[in-house]
Structures are given as C-alpha cells and as structure tokens.
Design an enzyme around this catalytic site. Structure first.
Site, PDB file in Angstrom:
ATOM      1  N   GLY A 254       0.829  -1.206   0.000  1.00 40.71           N
ATOM      2  CA  GLY A 254       0.000   0.000   0.000  1.00 40.71           C
ATOM      3  C   GLY A 254       0.859   1.248   0.000  1.00 40.71           C
ATOM      4  CD  GLU A 279      -3.760  -0.297  -4.906  1.00 38.90           C
ATOM      5  OE1 GLU A 279      -4.773  -0.106  -5.564  1.00 38.90           O
ATOM      6  OE2 GLU A 279      -3.777  -0.412  -3.671  1.00 38.90           O
ATOM      7  CG  ASN A 369      -6.184   9.101   2.213  1.00 39.63           C
ATOM      8  OD1 ASN A 369      -6.264  10.323   2.230  1.00 39.63           O
ATOM      9  ND2 ASN A 369      -5.206   8.439   2.807  1.00 39.63           N
ATOM     10  CE  LYS A 393      -4.669  13.341  14.349  1.00 42.58           C
ATOM     11  NZ  LYS A 393      -3.948  14.022  13.279  1.00 42.58           N
TER      12      LYS A 393
HETATM   13  O1  0RQ Z   1      -3.196  12.287  10.469  1.00 44.00           O
HETATM   14  O2  0RQ Z   1      -1.851  13.673   9.000  1.00 44.00           O
HETATM   15  O3  0RQ Z   1      -3.543  14.693  10.535  1.00 44.00           O
HETATM   16  O4  0RQ Z   1      -1.448  13.669  11.456  1.00 44.00           O
HETATM   17  O5  0RQ Z   1      -4.177   9.470   9.997  1.00 44.00           O
HETATM   18  O6  0RQ Z   1      -1.643   8.475   9.356  1.00 44.00           O
HETATM   19  O7  0RQ Z   1       0.250   7.276  10.393  1.00 44.00           O
HETATM   20  O8  0RQ Z   1       0.698   9.130   8.689  1.00 44.00           O
HETATM   21  O9  0RQ Z   1      -0.252   6.869   8.050  1.00 44.00           O
HETATM   22  O10 0RQ Z   1       0.093   8.067   5.809  1.00 44.00           O
HETATM   23  O11 0RQ Z   1       0.453   5.582   6.143  1.00 44.00           O
HETATM   24  O12 0RQ Z   1      -1.854   6.590   6.164  1.00 44.00           O
HETATM   25  C1  0RQ Z   1      -4.667   4.236   6.548  1.00 44.00           C
HETATM   26  C2  0RQ Z   1      -4.756   6.669   6.105  1.00 44.00           C
HETATM   27  C3  0RQ Z   1      -2.591   5.554   6.725  1.00 44.00           C
HETATM   28  C4  0RQ Z   1      -3.589   5.149   4.456  1.00 44.00           C
HETATM   29  C5  0RQ Z   1      -3.929   5.404   5.975  1.00 44.00           C
HETATM   30  C6  0RQ Z   1      -4.151   9.784  11.382  1.00 44.00           C
HETATM   31  C7  0RQ Z   1      -2.727  10.247  11.614  1.00 44.00           C
HETATM   32  C8  0RQ Z   1      -2.486  11.061  10.377  1.00 44.00           C
HETATM   33  C9  0RQ Z   1      -2.294   9.338   8.499  1.00 44.00           C
HETATM   34  P1  0RQ Z   1      -2.449  13.699  10.355  1.00 44.00           P
HETATM   35  P2  0RQ Z   1      -0.139   7.991   9.150  1.00 44.00           P
HETATM   36  P3  0RQ Z   1      -0.286   6.807   6.472  1.00 44.00           P
HETATM   37  C10 0RQ Z   1      -2.876   1.323  -1.683  1.00 44.00           C
HETATM   38  C11 0RQ Z   1      -3.806   0.741  -0.649  1.00 44.00           C
HETATM   39  C12 0RQ Z   1      -6.387   3.129   2.783  1.00 44.00           C
HETATM   40  C13 0RQ Z   1      -6.179   2.820   1.336  1.00 44.00           C
HETATM   41  C14 0RQ Z   1      -5.160   1.770   1.085  1.00 44.00           C
HETATM   42  C15 0RQ Z   1      -4.834   4.868   3.629  1.00 44.00           C
HETATM   43  C16 0RQ Z   1      -3.207  10.258   9.307  1.00 44.00           C
HETATM   44  O13 0RQ Z   1      -2.716   4.073   4.335  1.00 44.00           O
HETATM   45  O14 0RQ Z   1      -5.492   5.774   3.169  1.00 44.00           O
HETATM   46  O15 0RQ Z   1      -4.710   1.050   1.940  1.00 44.00           O
HETATM   47  N1  0RQ Z   1      -5.169   3.572   3.458  1.00 44.00           N
HETATM   48  N2  0RQ Z   1      -4.797   1.659  -0.177  1.00 44.00           N
HETATM   49  O16 0RQ Z   1      -2.632  10.987  12.800  1.00 44.00           O
HETATM   50  C17 0RQ Z   1      -7.557   8.891  14.025  1.00 44.00           C
HETATM   51  C18 0RQ Z   1      -6.601   6.780  14.288  1.00 44.00           C
HETATM   52  C19 0RQ Z   1      -5.540   7.177  13.435  1.00 44.00           C
HETATM   53  C20 0RQ Z   1      -5.587   8.468  12.915  1.00 44.00           C
HETATM   54  C21 0RQ Z   1      -3.801   7.440  12.167  1.00 44.00           C
HETATM   55  N3  0RQ Z   1      -6.636   5.552  14.810  1.00 44.00           N
HETATM   56  N4  0RQ Z   1      -7.578   7.656  14.537  1.00 44.00           N
HETATM   57  N5  0RQ Z   1      -6.585   9.328  13.198  1.00 44.00           N
HETATM   58  N6  0RQ Z   1      -4.492   8.588  12.140  1.00 44.00           N
HETATM   59  N7  0RQ Z   1      -4.427   6.558  12.967  1.00 44.00           N
HETATM   60  C22 0RQ Z   1      -3.109   2.672  -2.291  1.00 44.00           C
HETATM   61  C23 0RQ Z   1      -4.337   2.873  -3.085  1.00 44.00           C
HETATM   62  O17 0RQ Z   1      -5.270   2.184  -2.927  1.00 44.00           O
HETATM   63  C24 0RQ Z   1      -4.457   3.890  -4.065  1.00 44.00           C
END
Ligand code: 0RQ
Length: 490
Positions: A254, A279, A369, A393
């Site tokens: 991912g 992907e 996202n 956070k």
């Molecule tokens: O928020 O930017 O405001 O600080 O979520 O978190 O830890 O930087 O992680 O950038 O790897 O993203 C799941 C969103 C992780 C992403 C997700 C908050 C955290 C931060 C981002 P800030 P990190 P990443 C291939 C596969 C779904 C699609 C997918 C994603 C922000 O990987 O969109 O997998 N995945 N596709 O603070 C509240 C929690 C949190 C939280 C993290 N538990 N509660 N906020 N955050 N954990 C690609 C495609 O498909 C195209």
C-alpha cells in the site's frame, strides 16, 4: 486547442472520467481551466459542478483546484487532496468510496450512470491513432471506451521511452461472457502497449509539459522500521515452516511511510528475485528493482518522489524492461491476486480486538482517503497484513480499539496485524483467541490494561460469548476522544 477552449466544451452536471492514480498521470491543464470556468459561471449566478471519476487520487492541480472552485458535485473512487477532503467532510462533495478493482466494471455495467466526457493524459498519439499511456493507466481504457467525448492532454514531460512499458488488456467482457484472464505470473504481458480510442470522439487535444506531483516520503521512522523488521522475520519464518514457497510470492504494498519502510527492509532482507504485483509503484519498489532484489514489478501507476523520478527518467532503459503498467481492473483483479498468491501489505487507521479493520474513517464519520485497493488485495491475497503504529495523535488515540468506528475489512479478511509493539498472527483463531493476541502483541502498553478490562467485563456481561461486546461501551473510546481529546480515562 487551449485548455480554456476545451474546458468550455464540458457542460455543467457532466460525469467526467479523468485519468490519474495516486498522484500520477492526472490531467495537468484541464482541471485548472475547468476550475476557472466554474468560478466564472458561479460569478454569473449559474451553477456549475461536475461529477469527477478517476483511477485513484490526483493532485493539488486537479482535485485541489476543482474542489477549491466548488466544481465537484460527486467524486469517486479515492481522494487524498486536503481541500477536497475538507469539502467531503463538510458534506459539500458526495464522495463514493469504492474498491478500485470495481470501478471500471461498475461503470460498464451502467451502475454509476452515463459518462459524458473523458479527460485523459497520454504521452502521445501514434500515426495509427493509438494512444501512448502516461505514468498511470488507472481506468483510462474504460473512460476512453464509454465516454461520449474525449479530451486528450498530451504531456511531453515524461520520458518518451516509456512507450512499450504498458500492457493494456482488452479481453474483459460483461457477464455471462467473461473468460479467464490468462495470466499465471506477475510479469506476464497479456495485452498491448497502447490505449485505443474512437478518434471521432476526440473533441480536443491539449498540450502540456509538466511532471507529476512530488510524492515525497519522510525517511522511515523507528516505528516503521520495527514494523518492517517484524514482517520480514515473519515471512522468513513462514518460508522455514514450508508455508511460503522458497521462490517467494509477489508483493503488494500500500501507500505511505510504513509500506515504504517494509520495501526498504526487503532491500537488505534474505529474499531474492522478488516480483511486485501491486497498484502503486513507489520509491521503495524502484529501489528494489535497481538493486536487483526485485526482478520485475506490475502496477497501474508510478508514484515517485522527485529524486526517484529523476532516477527513473535517467535509467528509463533499465526500468522499462522491469515495470509493467496495467489498467487497475487488472492490477487489482481478485482473480489474479488469488491465483498469483499475492502477499498484501496495507496500512490502516485502526483495528479492533477481533480483527476488523478501519482503513478510511476518522472517529467514525470523517473520510481520510478511501479504501483504495486495500480490499482487492486483502481479501484475495495469500497472506494479508494490516499495519499501523499502535497509537496516533501523540499517544492520545489507540489504534487498537474495542470496536472499529467504521469497518472496511472484516475479521474474515484480516490475517496478520502488525504494530511497532509486535505482530499478531490471527490465522486459525476464533474471535476470543484473536482478542488475546491482538491485545498482548499489538496494543500500546498505555491502552493494553483498558482493552483487557473491556474484554474481561464483556465476558461477564455480553449476551453472546462468541464475539463478546458491551454494546453501550464499544464505541465509547471514540466518543471520549471527541469530547476530551484523548481516549485515555481521567
Ligand atoms: O493524520 O496527517 O492529521 O497527522 O491518519 O496516518 O500514520 O501518517 O499513516 O500516511 O500511512 O496513512 C490508513 C490513512 C494511513 C492510508 C492510511 C491519522 C494520523 C495522520 C495518516 P495527520 P499515518 P499513512 C494502496 C492501498 C487506505 C487505502 C489503502 C490509507 C493520518 O494508508 O489511506 O490502503 N489507506 N490503499 O494521525 C484517528 C486513528 C488514526 C488516525 C492514524 N486511529 N484515529 N486518526 N491517524 N491513525 C493505495 C491505493 O489504494 C491507491
């Protein structure tokens, strides 16, 4: 034609299929011209919004400008732009979060409505009228097929030598006329290098010379490196136990820093001759290809930092033999993911103690996202990992919770959860057994006793003891965060 002239051809309310997948191959000129046109229309008191369908995310100069101009009515299937995200969460854009492998077929089935216009970036048009695809293929094949009119953006910035890298499969049909997709290796070529278009539908050609957005990554932090090391140890162990073939299975990774750190870990890991079936091809996979650790990679998009992009450009002869770019309906196809035995690694927002996964929503109601391709790979992969730091956070949020505030991947799709605290192998475990290993191995010590206390009390109070829950309390951690800024008590 100028972008402004081309934009004026798009009527208000149109369903518009745009190119673009994770910040690559999106149109660079039309969205800005459409945004200007929308603003002028709004100023004249006329409504102007478009429904924008893409492959996946685009960039500030596409989703960002359109959202800022209030020009998006409906958006699908994935977005990472902060302005568009804000509008989605303010209820101003109707966002439809879809499995990326579903988008093309749902469009052909007519489930999404009629497509009026396709706006597609290409690298060139051959003398025969075939289109040379750009840095992302995404849903372009389908948009070109189903749209009434087509606007091409010919971008001369990406290396012309990309011609020939793509593999566009034209064998997909609508049930009941579907046939097996004849791919048995991740690096098989089953299509042709060009996109086809009915030239009578092409109403405008606009020239651009602009690179994709800079998909920068922070250097992997300590948590990402620990998670990566756990996964590599686990894969080595599985191989030793004979559950994973010695030649290793294709890797899907991912987006994000943890995903990139895992790929960086593979660089020094014990596996050779790797194949990518993913992907998005990010910096980490480019490094694996350059080092020779990975032989070939199949993807739908090349999404690189500017430094990695320079390397790609300078060494295009090397990479064009090793990278295959396909439509996303093929790069993410469940039939292929299962047949090839892909090892899926995706990030998540939170997991619950039973292994349900939330990849998309913050506190149950705000979109981050989208599910992207994570479900395509997680459900159908040979092994499926979900990874996250154990807290978010500044430690106020536990990423392991009693009940997910939104579920994208059910407990049935989740095999292995990894945080910097450790790895929980959930294969062959019942819900109660899962809760034990997830809490012990993955939860942060600040939240572990609270989770254990929840399970202990649920065992006493729950109506059923298959998946014990206290329903009035299950989502109280999220409400406490919304009320106090912390999931912690007191
Ligand atoms: O928020 O930017 O405001 O600080 O979520 O978190 O830890 O930087 O992680 O950038 O790897 O993203 C799941 C969103 C992780 C992403 C997700 C908050 C955290 C931060 C981002 P800030 P990190 P990443 C291939 C596969 C779904 C699609 C997918 C994603 C922000 O990987 O969109 O997998 N995945 N596709 O603070 C509240 C929690 C949190 C939280 C993290 N538990 N509660 N906020 N955050 N954990 C690609 C495609 O498909 C195209």
């Amino acid at each position: 034609m100028s972008a402004a002239e081309a934009a004026a051809l798009i009527p208000a309310g149109a369903n518009v299929g745009m190119s673009g997948f994770t910040g690559a191959g999106y149109p660079k000129a039309l969205p800005q011209a459409i945004a200007a046109h929308a603003k002028a229309e709004h100023a004249a008191g006329r409504p102007y919004k478009l429904n924008v369908w893409t492959g996946a995310s685009t960039a500030a100069e596409c989703d960002g400008v359109l959202a800022e101009a209030g020009a998006i009515g409906q958006r699908l299937p994935f977005n990472t732009d902060p302005i568009a995200r804000k509008a989605i969460n303010a209820g101003e854009i109707d966002f439809i979060d879809m499995h990326l492998s579903h988008v093309a077929q749902h469009a052909w089935f007519g489930f999404l409505g009629h497509m009026h216009v396709a706006v597609v970036e290409v690298l060139g048009v051959t003398a025969d009228g075939l289109l040379i695809p750009s840095t992302a293929v995404g849903n372009n094949k389908t948009w070109l097929e189903i749209a009434d009119m087509v606007i091409l953006e010919v971008n001369t910035k990406p290396p012309a030598k990309m011609e020939g890298m793509h593999d566009i499969y034209y064998g997909t049909a609508i049930p009941p006329r579907r046939v097996p997709i004849s791919m048995t290796h991740a690096d098989d070529r089953i299509g042709q290098p060009y996109l086809k278009v009915d030239l009578d539908k092409v109403v405008a050609v606009v020239e651009t010379h602009k690179g994709d957005r800079d998909n920068v990554f922070a250097a992997p932090d300590a948590n990402s490196n620990t998670i990566a090391a756990s996964i590599i140890d686990f894969l080595s162990h599985e191989m030793k136990m004979g559950r994973l073939p010695q030649e290793m299975l294709p890797i899907q990774s991912g987006v994000g820093n943890v995903a990139n750190a895992v790929l960086a870990g593979l660089l020094t890991g014990p596996f050779d001759n790797l194949l990518g079936f993913t992907e998005v091809l990010q910096d980490g996979m480019l490094d694996l290809l350059r080092s020779g650790k990975m032989a070939r990679a199949s993807a739908t998009s090349i999404s690189l930092s500017s430094a990695a992009y320079r390397d790609f450009e300078e060494n295009i002869d090397f990479y064009r033999d090793r990278i295959i770019l396909r439509p996303q309906e093929i790069s993410n196809h469940p039939e292929l993911v299962r047949r090839l035995g892909v090892i899926a690694m995706n990030s998540m927002i939170e997991a619950d103690i039973y292994g349900n996964i939330n990849s998309t929503h913050v506190m149950g109601s705000s979109m981050m996202n989208g599910i992207g391709g994570s479900g395509d790979f997680a459900r159908n992969g040979f092994l499926s990992f979900f990874v996250t730091p154990s807290v978010a956070k500044n430690g106020q949020i536990s990423c392991i919770v009693p009940m997910c505030s939104h579920v994208d991947h059910t407990e049935h799709d989740t095999q292995i959860i990894v945080t910097e605290q450790g790895l929980a192998d959930l294969r062959g475990l019942s819900p109660k057994q899962r809760a034990k290993v997830i809490i012990e191995r993955c939860a942060h010590p600040d939240f572990r006793p609270m989770l254990q206390d929840y399970v202990d009390r649920a065992m006493q109070q729950s109506a059923g003891l298959h998946t014990p829950h206290i329903l009035t309390e299950a989502l109280s951690w999220h409400q406490r965060f919304l009320d106090t800024g912390s999931m912690k008590i007191g």
